[in-house]
Design an enzyme around this catalytic site. Structure first.
Site, PDB file in Angstrom:
ATOM      1  N   GLN A   1       7.576 -13.268  22.015  1.00 45.61           N
ATOM      2  CA  GLN A   1       7.391 -14.546  22.418  1.00 45.61           C
ATOM      3  C   GLN A   1       8.030 -15.610  21.571  1.00 45.61           C
ATOM      4  O   GLN A   1       7.271 -16.397  20.838  1.00 45.61           O
ATOM      5  CB  GLN A   1       6.064 -14.659  22.521  1.00 45.61           C
TER       6      GLN A   1
ATOM      7  N   ASP B   1       0.927  -1.269   0.036  1.00 50.15           N
ATOM      8  CA  ASP B   1      -0.098  -0.087  -0.046  1.00 50.15           C
ATOM      9  C   ASP B   1       0.770   1.241   0.158  1.00 50.15           C
ATOM     10  O   ASP B   1       0.648   2.275   0.619  1.00 50.15           O
ATOM     11  CB  ASP B   1      -0.984   0.064   1.133  1.00 50.15           C
TER      12      ASP B   1
ATOM     13  N   LYS C   1      -6.578  -4.778  -3.112  1.00 44.73           N
ATOM     14  CA  LYS C   1      -7.334  -5.651  -1.945  1.00 44.73           C
ATOM     15  C   LYS C   1      -8.387  -4.568  -1.403  1.00 44.73           C
ATOM     16  O   LYS C   1      -8.086  -3.382  -1.300  1.00 44.73           O
ATOM     17  CB  LYS C   1      -6.178  -6.074  -0.787  1.00 44.73           C
TER      18      LYS C   1
ATOM     19  N   VAL D   1       3.072   0.357   4.216  1.00 50.10           N
ATOM     20  CA  VAL D   1       2.268   0.931   5.208  1.00 50.10           C
ATOM     21  C   VAL D   1       0.847   0.439   5.420  1.00 50.10           C
ATOM     22  O   VAL D   1       0.491   0.133   4.553  1.00 50.10           O
ATOM     23  CB  VAL D   1       2.328   2.552   5.110  1.00 50.10           C
ATOM     24  N   THR D   2       0.336   0.603   6.663  1.00 56.29           N
ATOM     25  CA  THR D   2       0.953   1.347   7.773  1.00 56.29           C
ATOM     26  C   THR D   2       1.289  -0.058   8.672  1.00 56.29           C
ATOM     27  O   THR D   2       0.676  -1.039   8.743  1.00 56.29           O
ATOM     28  CB  THR D   2       0.076   2.130   8.739  1.00 56.29           C
TER      29      THR D   2
ATOM     30  N   GLU E   1      -4.596  -1.009  -1.350  1.00 51.52           N
ATOM     31  CA  GLU E   1      -5.910  -0.929  -0.667  1.00 51.52           C
ATOM     32  C   GLU E   1      -6.865  -0.068  -1.495  1.00 51.52           C
ATOM     33  O   GLU E   1      -6.600   1.177  -1.829  1.00 51.52           O
ATOM     34  CB  GLU E   1      -5.741  -0.497   0.815  1.00 51.52           C
TER      35      GLU E   1
ATOM     36  N   CYS F   1      -2.261  -2.413   7.925  1.00 51.11           N
ATOM     37  CA  CYS F   1      -2.373  -3.389   6.367  1.00 51.11           C
ATOM     38  C   CYS F   1      -1.088  -4.333   6.868  1.00 51.11           C
ATOM     39  O   CYS F   1      -0.978  -5.334   6.258  1.00 51.11           O
ATOM     40  CB  CYS F   1      -2.275  -2.614   5.358  1.00 51.11           C
TER      41      CYS F   1
ATOM     42  N   LYS G   1      -7.460  -4.773   4.757  1.00 55.15           N
ATOM     43  CA  LYS G   1      -6.399  -4.554   5.373  1.00 55.15           C
ATOM     44  C   LYS G   1      -5.381  -5.445   4.859  1.00 55.15           C
ATOM     45  O   LYS G   1      -4.313  -5.296   4.574  1.00 55.15           O
ATOM     46  CB  LYS G   1      -6.380  -4.161   6.963  1.00 55.15           C
TER      47      LYS G   1
END
Ligand code: C5J
Length: 237
Positions: free
Chosen positions: A207, A29, A134, A162-163, A77, A167, A137
């Site tokens: 994690q 995007d 698309k 971005v961002t 987008e 997205c 997002k």
């Protein structure tokens, strides 16, 4: 089968095992509607200039990735002119200065075919590089992105654009659940909100890499250099 000279990229939480035979660069995007005044980003009250710091590093990554022969895929987008693919929940959310489909200086906001919807000149796709349009997002939702990756044998995504927390994050989450290994280049993704950017990146690598890996683009570029040197050595007489 891993490439004979597959280098690993220094990354968090651990080195990323770059496999050039199965990796693709995804540029998410990088559209005027997010990076230029008068578009969707600004209509939400954001300072769009903050995203422009991603352009320089991303341009270097784009050029080096092309030179290394890895596939490059762009996303945008946006919505059909009649907005039939824009759910009312998205269209009516919040109280923006202008809504999706409203006229702006760069054409109707976030509408396919409008000037503002297209990718900025600095990062324009080359002929033959797929551009995924698309409606959401994430790059997988409502698109043939997954089929395109499968057809090309791609299982690793080098993620930029971005961002960071919208997205990029949604695409990484979608990809991670589908079994892709995602390396997000931290200086080639950007947010209107520095705190969301920082935490968004931290969440990916936390994690043990619950969603993927993060790295500086310089480390990815160095790995591509090693790759190029390896292939030159391999083909030397
Ligand atoms: C947003 C995007 N932020 N490309 N879109 O609405 O991240």
């Amino acid at each position: 089968m891993p490439h004979a000279h597959a280098p690993s990229v220094p990354a968090a939480p651990a080195p990323f095992p770059l496999d050039p035979g199965s990796a693709a660069l995804v540029v998410i995007d990088m559209q005027r509607d997010f990076l230029d005044p008068g578009g969707f980003g600004e209509s939400l009250g954001n300072d769009v200039s903050i995203l422009r710091r991603t352009i320089g590093p991303l341009r270097r990554v784009l050029e080096a990735t092309r030179a290394a022969g890895l596939p490059v895929i762009h996303t945008r987008e946006g919505h059909l002119p009649d907005l039939s693919d824009c759910p009312p929940s998205k269209l009516n959310r919040g109280a923006p200065a202008a809504r999706i489909g409203d006229p702006g200086p760069n054409g109707r906001i976030l509408i396919r075919g409008e000037y503002g919807h297209d990718i900025i000149d600095e990062l324009a796709p080359l002929p033959g590089e797929p551009v995924i349009d698309k409606p959401g997002k994430g790059a997988f939702h409502g698109t043939d992105f997954g089929a395109l990756l499968a057809a090309r044998g791609v299982s690793q995504l080098i993620v930029t654009g971005v961002t960071t927390e919208v997205c990029v994050h949604t695409t990484v989450r979608e990809a991670n659940d589908r079994g892709f290994e995602c390396l997000v280049l931290s200086d080639c993704v950007g947010s209107y909100f520095p705190e969301f950017h920082r935490v968004g990146l931290a969440m990916i690598a936390a994690q043990g890499g619950i969603l993927g890996w993060t790295a500086e683009s310089a480390d990815y570029l160095a790995a591509l250099e090693v790759l190029g040197a390896g292939s030159r050595t391999a083909s030397a007489p």
